[in-house]
Write a protein that holds these residues in place. Structure first.
Motif, PDB file in Angstrom:
ATOM      1  N   ALA A  10       0.858  -1.207   0.228  1.00 55.26           N
ATOM      2  CA  ALA A  10      -0.206  -0.072   0.081  1.00 55.26           C
ATOM      3  C   ALA A  10       0.980   1.282   0.110  1.00 55.26           C
ATOM      4  O   ALA A  10       0.322   2.393  -0.747  1.00 55.26           O
ATOM      5  CB  ALA A  10      -1.051   0.121   1.187  1.00 55.26           C
ATOM      6  N   ALA A  11       1.906   1.648   1.100  1.00 56.57           N
ATOM      7  CA  ALA A  11       2.770   2.410   1.100  1.00 56.57           C
ATOM      8  C   ALA A  11       3.990   2.268  -1.001  1.00 56.57           C
ATOM      9  O   ALA A  11       3.973   4.049  -1.283  1.00 56.57           O
ATOM     10  CB  ALA A  11       4.021   1.990   1.827  1.00 56.57           C
ATOM     11  N   ALA A  12       3.567   1.598  -1.221  1.00 60.76           N
ATOM     12  CA  ALA A  12       4.364   1.954  -2.917  1.00 60.76           C
ATOM     13  C   ALA A  12       3.420   2.077  -3.519  1.00 60.76           C
ATOM     14  O   ALA A  12       3.994   2.904  -4.392  1.00 60.76           O
ATOM     15  CB  ALA A  12       5.354   0.240  -3.212  1.00 60.76           C
ATOM     16  N   VAL A  13       2.688   1.430  -3.443  1.00 64.31           N
ATOM     17  CA  VAL A  13       1.077   2.250  -4.278  1.00 64.31           C
ATOM     18  C   VAL A  13       0.984   3.928  -4.281  1.00 64.31           C
ATOM     19  O   VAL A  13       1.077   4.106  -5.295  1.00 64.31           O
ATOM     20  CB  VAL A  13       0.062   1.725  -4.078  1.00 64.31           C
ATOM     21  CG1 VAL A  13      -1.204   2.189  -4.818  1.00 64.31           C
ATOM     22  CG2 VAL A  13       0.540  -0.325  -5.165  1.00 64.31           C
ATOM     23  N   GLU A  14       0.670   4.380  -2.988  1.00 68.58           N
ATOM     24  CA  GLU A  14       0.940   5.256  -2.716  1.00 68.58           C
ATOM     25  C   GLU A  14       1.899   6.247  -3.076  1.00 68.58           C
ATOM     26  O   GLU A  14       1.863   7.239  -3.395  1.00 68.58           O
ATOM     27  CB  GLU A  14       0.698   5.926  -0.872  1.00 68.58           C
ATOM     28  CG  GLU A  14       0.123   7.274  -0.447  1.00 68.58           C
ATOM     29  CD  GLU A  14       0.324   7.072   1.156  1.00 68.58           C
ATOM     30  OE1 GLU A  14      -0.462   8.621   1.418  1.00 68.58           O
ATOM     31  OE2 GLU A  14       0.528   6.209   1.689  1.00 68.58           O
ATOM     32  N   THR A  15       2.977   6.171  -2.957  1.00 71.77           N
ATOM     33  CA  THR A  15       4.512   6.911  -3.943  1.00 71.77           C
ATOM     34  C   THR A  15       4.324   7.060  -4.950  1.00 71.77           C
ATOM     35  O   THR A  15       4.309   7.878  -4.775  1.00 71.77           O
ATOM     36  CB  THR A  15       5.654   6.162  -3.010  1.00 71.77           C
ATOM     37  OG1 THR A  15       5.504   5.821  -1.314  1.00 71.77           O
ATOM     38  CG2 THR A  15       7.153   6.684  -3.130  1.00 71.77           C
ATOM     39  N   LEU A  16       4.262   6.001  -5.161  1.00 72.34           N
ATOM     40  CA  LEU A  16       3.796   5.917  -7.162  1.00 72.34           C
ATOM     41  C   LEU A  16       2.932   6.300  -7.748  1.00 72.34           C
ATOM     42  O   LEU A  16       2.556   7.608  -8.555  1.00 72.34           O
ATOM     43  CB  LEU A  16       3.662   4.557  -7.491  1.00 72.34           C
ATOM     44  CG  LEU A  16       5.047   3.548  -7.534  1.00 72.34           C
ATOM     45  CD1 LEU A  16       4.162   2.299  -8.128  1.00 72.34           C
ATOM     46  CD2 LEU A  16       6.119   3.788  -8.577  1.00 72.34           C
ATOM     47  N   ASP A  17       1.540   6.919  -7.140  1.00 74.07           N
ATOM     48  CA  ASP A  17       0.858   7.646  -7.336  1.00 74.07           C
ATOM     49  C   ASP A  17       1.139   9.553  -7.024  1.00 74.07           C
ATOM     50  O   ASP A  17       0.556   9.619  -7.725  1.00 74.07           O
ATOM     51  CB  ASP A  17      -0.661   7.651  -6.716  1.00 74.07           C
ATOM     52  CG  ASP A  17      -1.001   6.005  -6.992  1.00 74.07           C
ATOM     53  OD1 ASP A  17      -0.905   5.308  -7.617  1.00 74.07           O
ATOM     54  OD2 ASP A  17      -2.284   5.158  -6.474  1.00 74.07           O
ATOM     55  N   SER A  18       1.265   9.439  -5.642  1.00 74.73           N
ATOM     56  CA  SER A  18       1.969  10.614  -5.538  1.00 74.73           C
ATOM     57  C   SER A  18       3.046  11.347  -6.665  1.00 74.73           C
ATOM     58  O   SER A  18       2.445  12.263  -6.746  1.00 74.73           O
ATOM     59  CB  SER A  18       2.140  10.918  -4.120  1.00 74.73           C
ATOM     60  OG  SER A  18       3.259  10.322  -3.892  1.00 74.73           O
ATOM     61  N   SER A  19       3.947  10.399  -7.095  1.00 77.69           N
ATOM     62  CA  SER A  19       4.724  10.668  -7.757  1.00 77.69           C
ATOM     63  C   SER A  19       4.893  11.308  -8.885  1.00 77.69           C
ATOM     64  O   SER A  19       5.391  12.162  -9.551  1.00 77.69           O
ATOM     65  CB  SER A  19       6.321   9.909  -7.494  1.00 77.69           C
ATOM     66  OG  SER A  19       6.977   9.834  -6.059  1.00 77.69           O
ATOM     67  N   LEU A  20       3.684   9.920  -9.432  1.00 77.49           N
ATOM     68  CA  LEU A  20       2.979  10.433 -10.578  1.00 77.49           C
ATOM     69  C   LEU A  20       3.029  11.811 -10.597  1.00 77.49           C
ATOM     70  O   LEU A  20       2.508  12.395 -12.067  1.00 77.49           O
ATOM     71  CB  LEU A  20       2.179   9.041 -11.047  1.00 77.49           C
ATOM     72  CG  LEU A  20       3.216   7.867 -11.047  1.00 77.49           C
ATOM     73  CD1 LEU A  20       2.751   6.905 -11.493  1.00 77.49           C
ATOM     74  CD2 LEU A  20       4.330   8.011 -12.680  1.00 77.49           C
ATOM     75  N   ALA A  21       1.355  11.477 -10.287  1.00 82.10           N
ATOM     76  CA  ALA A  21       0.957  13.246  -9.842  1.00 82.10           C
ATOM     77  C   ALA A  21       1.375  14.386  -9.995  1.00 82.10           C
ATOM     78  O   ALA A  21       1.545  15.558 -10.963  1.00 82.10           O
ATOM     79  CB  ALA A  21      -0.526  13.082  -9.144  1.00 82.10           C
ATOM     80  N   LEU A  22       2.366  14.588  -9.257  1.00 81.23           N
ATOM     81  CA  LEU A  22       3.740  15.431  -9.757  1.00 81.23           C
ATOM     82  C   LEU A  22       4.242  15.755 -10.743  1.00 81.23           C
ATOM     83  O   LEU A  22       4.567  16.493 -11.510  1.00 81.23           O
ATOM     84  CB  LEU A  22       4.750  15.655  -8.858  1.00 81.23           C
ATOM     85  CG  LEU A  22       5.340  16.846  -7.799  1.00 81.23           C
ATOM     86  CD1 LEU A  22       5.849  16.772  -6.763  1.00 81.23           C
ATOM     87  CD2 LEU A  22       7.000  16.494  -9.181  1.00 81.23           C
TER      88      LEU A  22
END
Length: 1081
Positions: A834-846
């Protein structure tokens, strides 16, 4: 000097032999409670100051500075004016409790308010400092005149001294008790100095009132002429004020004796002065040639005999009290004592002409009223003839008593009436008495000479100064001895001028040894300088008394007594505000320079005692640079203190100083904040005692101290200040601007892939979270670049949110790696996923933002291409090895690094753009280096629009160092930034303007590739767990896309790392798909 000795002019514990004759004595209380202590003090009151009396602005007396006394205002109230001091004295004890809010909450809660109370209870030096600060603040706010402030200072010192001296409960140890008694004595000395200052500079001259009264009482009498002469002559006026001051001190001592002991000088049984024992002896017809045979007062002189010994002792005791009363200026009480004791003849000898007051003062003129009796006498016998006859008789009496070895007090009483210093000084065993004797004697002689001139019709055209200087005094008197002329040896006893008078006090041959010894005491020296009007020497003396000793130069530990330091600071401010500009012109520079040093030292002393709420009163009175330096130093020292303490300092600056200064003549809070922010980014000298890895870690932790400075800008100013909304918006604007600068630096030192959070950046976000929730209407309308700063702040908030999710994932990942795979629970695996998915989502949004790229540096320069503009980049950094340890730089390292940075740019750019690289070891930290890059600005990089959005040439050069990919330099060594600035510089001008596009582009060049590499690292982890989501494909398309222009931000090593991550993702995906196919088959 005995440090625990009592004040020389009064000792209420001295129970002399005369005490057995007292009447109506109070029973001494057996309680240890002091009779001077009433109710406990209410420290902080909101009651407003109530000032009594007419507030008539007076020009201070300039006699001590040998300047002409200026006329007072035309309208005045005769009775109210001369009684002003008495009125203030009677009420000041009940007005000593003053409100002082520890965190000034605005005008309604400021130090402008004073509360009336009954008594005062002192709780150590802190309470004394608060009382003085409260009084001073009231005067600075024009709630009371400074002349009245002096009187309140005096009363405060006396009240505190009495409470310390007589309020002891007996629970102190011997050493503590001696210390407290010494402190009480010093406070009493300080009260005397304040009293002298009031008499010299705060008390009106009264020359107008003298002329006004005399104009309606023609013909004038000798007393009126004497008063007019004293009011107009500088030297005589000075003598009068000194005499009044010293008599006032003695009178205060008598009042204290009555208050403490319940009895007072002169309280005897009726007819105490009658020789009852001698009368009985004569009735018994006893015959003794040594005993007088008659009861008249002249019998001892006529018969050369004495009364009975007990009667003689009673006489001596009575005369001692008469002397004490005369010394205190209480002539009426002395005469009343003589009458009640059965010696009315003595009262007549002390006060001739039916009780007429001959003292040459305005008060005496007012008291005497219409002087018809004296006018009649002098019209018949001549002006001042009766006066000279009485003076001559007093002189002969003192000489006769001395010849017959009579009582010393009787001799002193009549010597004081005739200026016979030879008979008067032996009885004066303390400094105050000796000074009073000389000043009064000299004053009387000046009046005598003036009256003799008046009688001879030579008043016009005369300059009395010649007589005092000795050039004509001797010639104006004939050699004969008689009532019209004083003997030469009496005139020779008088001082020629004031310095000569003070010099006599130093001579043990003229005065008592205790008097000359007392001249060395601190406050005696201060008082003598005040008398001379030598303010320059007075300021130097104060500085010597309170300045640090040679072995301790710390401003926080003064060499002298803290009470003397407090006195010096308040004296400086009183002199600055009380004296006229014409008077201060002679010592203006000294009053500014030395005065500022004293004020600065006292402010730092209060600060060291954690009395921050008092510092603003004194700091605001300093010159601009000292005030700014003081506030900066205090704010730096309290940077790690509680929010409450920091808010107190913030309020001090906001309420006591203007927020901005138009002319730059005074310190302002805006300048202080700018200095604090500037100094917070400077490299501080450090001593590293640990390993080299610890040095690098401590260097990174300095970001926390930098971030804490922003809190000064996040406090809400008091709503009562001028233009509250604009000031609040300016503070927030400055906080945004400085925070963005720190965000850039913090981002460049947080490239390490470790779970530890960049604490500095997150502290900045926490400080600004609440202020940015407020309406931004005023902020957005205030500056044109506010929107740009707000937008950058939001970019950094998004970046650090992505950074936090990545480090959170990395923490879970490292924790899972430390556990064998078979022992991992499903919850732990799901948490990491879950932490990995959250990291990818927030980074790709940026990364995938369209139309508004992160940290957009496409800046349009304000300079045109015709101008010769250079761009510079300055950085302070530490060299770090791949292991995280610090690399100690040397000259060879700096040279090699400079060469490596040159090689990061093409030869064409180095030549055409005149690229210069300068690297040196930091002067403040030997572990750091100072990097300076400079090149010519060109179109697209410094001029015009910066379309590449990568910081240009300078960012390209320095980025290689930050990434640790410098050619011709030790492999893997990177630069850990601690300060980074970029500037536009004109070749012919020293002024610089920020070139933020360089630093923002540098952050894009360093941060965006790192975010993508972190996402690839997370994608590899997900692929390893069997997650087939093609995040890495999205990242590959992003890097290769010409729309986002990210590929050129990668270095060669970063691209290699990116491809390695892609290879691992592909391999994990292929393995997982192969396993699925095998399972399906």
């Amino acid at each position: 000097m005995e440090m625990d000795a009592e004040p020389s002019y009064f000792d209420p514990k001295d129970l002399s032999s005369r005490e057995q004759y007292r009447r109506y004595r109070k029973r001494q209380s057996t309680s240890n409670t002091s009779p001077l202590i009433g109710q406990s003090v209410s420290k902080f009151s909101d009651a407003r100051l109530l000032y009594e009396g007419n507030n008539i602005q007076r020009r201070p007396n300039t006699a001590l500075l040998l300047e002409e006394i200026k006329q007072e205002v035309d309208n005045f109230d005769t009775e109210a004016t001369w009684k002003r001091r008495a009125s203030i004295d009677s009420h000041v004890a009940s007005e000593l409790k003053f409100g002082f809010d520890s965190i000034r909450q605005g005008a309604s809660h400021s130090l402008k308010h004073i509360k009336q109370e009954d008594e005062i209870v002192v709780e150590g030096g802190d309470s004394t400092s608060r009382l003085f600060a409260s009084l001073l603040d009231s005067a600075l706010q024009e709630l009371m005149p400074f002349s009245d402030l002096i009187l309140r200072f005096e009363k405060t010192c006396r009240s505190v001294s009495e409470s310390i001296r007589y309020g002891s409960t007996g629970r102190h140890r011997v050493v503590e008790d001696r210390f407290m008694q010494q402190k009480a004595r010093l406070l009493l000395d300080e009260a005397a100095s304040w009293s002298l200052l009031w008499y010299l500079f705060g008390k009106g001259n009264g020359s107008i009132k003298v002329k006004f009264i005399i104009a309606f009482q023609a013909p004038t009498t000798s007393h009126q002429e004497a008063c007019q002469f004293v009011a107009m002559d500088l030297t005589a006026q000075l003598c009068l004020r000194i005499v009044l001051w010293l008599e006032g001190l003695a009178s205060e001592s008598l009042d204290l004796a009555n208050k403490v002991r319940g009895s007072h000088v002169g309280s005897y049984f009726p007819s105490f002065g009658v020789w009852h024992r001698t009368q009985k002896f004569l009735k018994d017809r006893s015959d003794d040639p040594a005993i007088v045979h008659h009861m008249d007062f002249d019998a001892p002189t006529r018969e050369i005999a004495q009364p009975i010994l007990d009667d003689k002792k009673q006489d001596e005791s009575l005369l001692e009290d008469i002397w004490t009363l005369l010394r205190a200026g209480r002539l009426e009480e002395a005469c009343e004592l003589c009458r009640s004791a059965g010696q009315p003849w003595r009262a007549a000898s002390l006060c001739p002409f039916g009780g007429f007051d001959h003292f040459p003062s305005v008060e005496a003129i007012h008291k005497n009223g219409k002087t018809r009796t004296l006018q009649a006498i002098e019209m018949e016998m001549g002006v001042a003839r009766q006066w000279r006859l009485w003076r001559w008789a007093s002189y002969c009496t003192s000489e006769k008593i001395a010849e017959q070895d009579g009582g010393k007090y009787e001799m002193a009483v009549y010597a004081a009436q005739s200026s016979n210093l030879r008979r008067l000084l032996p009885i004066c065993t303390d400094w105050e008495s000796a000074c009073w004797a000389m000043a009064k004697s000299w004053l009387d002689v000046q009046v005598d000479v003036e009256l003799s001139h008046f009688q001879q019709g030579r008043l016009e055209g005369k300059q009395f100064g010649e007589d005092i200087n000795g050039s004509s005094m001797q010639d104006n008197h004939s050699a004969k001895v008689g009532p019209d002329s004083w003997p030469h040896h009496v005139l020779d006893q008088q001082p020629r001028d004031l310095p000569a008078l003070l010099q006599k006090l130093h001579s043990s041959e003229v005065v008592h040894e205790a008097v000359s010894r007392a001249c060395k005491e601190q406050h005696r020296q201060i008082e003598m300088n005040l008398m001379l009007g030598d303010i320059e020497h007075l300021l130097e003396l104060l500085w010597v008394l309170i300045s640090p000793s040679e072995d301790d130069q710390s401003f926080l530990r003064p060499h002298g007594d803290p009470e003397m330091l407090r006195f010096g600071a308040h004296l400086v401010l009183v002199l600055r505000n009380l004296l006229d500009d014409d008077m201060k012109e002679a010592f203006k520079e000294k009053l500014t320079t030395v005065g500022d040093r004293i004020l600065h030292m006292y402010a730092m002393y209060l600060f060291s005692k954690h009395q921050e709420e008092l510092v603003g009163i004194y700091a605001s009175q300093l010159t601009r640079h000292l005030c700014v330096d003081l506030f900066v130093e205090m704010m730096e020292q309290r940077l790690n203190s509680s929010v409450h303490v920091k808010y107190k300092l913030f309020l001090l600056g906001m309420e006591y100083l203007p927020f901005s200064s138009e002319d730059g003549s005074k310190a302002c809070f805006e300048e202080i904040i700018e200095r604090v922010l500037l100094r917070s980014r400077e490299t501080k000298p450090n001593k590293y005692d640990g390993k080299l890895s610890d040095v690098a870690e401590q260097h990174r932790l300095q970001s926390l101290q930098k971030a804490m400075v922003i809190q000064w800008l996040c406090f809400t100013p008091p709503s009562t200040i001028h233009e509250f909304k604009i000031v609040n918006a300016k503070l927030l604007m400055r906080a945004l601007l400085h925070s963005n600068t720190l965000f850039r630096e913090f981002a460049l030192i947080s490239m390490w892939r470790v779970p530890k959070m960049p604490v500095g950046a997150h502290m900045l976000l926490s400080f600004l979270a609440e202020p940015l929730k407020q309406p931004k209407d005023t902020l957005l309308s205030f500056e044109e670049d506010v929107s740009e700063n707000l937008h950058e702040f939001e970019d950094w908030r998004e970046y650090y949110a992505c950074d936090a999710t990545y480090r959170n994932w990395l923490k879970f990942e490292l924790e899972n790696e430390s556990v064998p795979p078979a022992e991992l629970s499903s919850e732990e695996k799901e948490r990491a996923t879950a932490a990995a998915v959250e990291t990818l989502d927030s980074s790709l949004a940026l990364l995938l933002r369209e139309g508004d790229p992160w940290m957009n540096a496409a800046y349009n320069s304000i300079y045109n291409q015709t101008e010769n503009i250079f761009i510079e980049l300055h950085a302070t950094a530490m060299l770090c090895l791949p292991s995280g340890e610090c690399m100690i730089p040397d000259a060879t390292t700096c040279t090699t690094l400079a060469s490596a940075l040159y090689s990061s740019a093409s030869e064409d750019d180095v030549v055409k753009r005149d690229l210069r690289v300068n690297i040196a070891i930091s002067s403040s930290d030997n572990y750091c280096i100072e990097v300076a890059l400079r090149c010519l600005a060109v179109d697209g990089d410094g001029l015009g629009i910066h379309e590449s959005n990568d910081g240009g040439l300078l960012a390209t050069v320095i980025a290689a160092g930050f990434k640790g990919e410098l050619n011709r330099f030790q492999s893997g060594v990177s630069m850990e930034i601690s300060r980074l600035d970029a500037w536009y510089v004109k070749e012919e001008d020293s002024l610089r303007s920020p070139a933020n596009y360089i630093v923002k582009g540098l952050c894009r060049r360093c941060c965006l590739p790192e975010i993508i590499l972190r996402c690839m690292q997370v994608s590899v982890s997900l692929a390893e767990t069997g997650d087939l989501t093609n995040h890495h494909d999205t990242l590959i398309e992003l890097v290769a896309s010409s729309q986002y222009r990210i590929l050129h931000l990668f270095s060669r090593h970063q691209l290699q790392e990116f491809l390695l991550f892609e290879r691992e993702c592909t391999l994990y995906t292929m393995e997982f798909e192969e396993e699925l196919s095998v399972t399906d088959s």
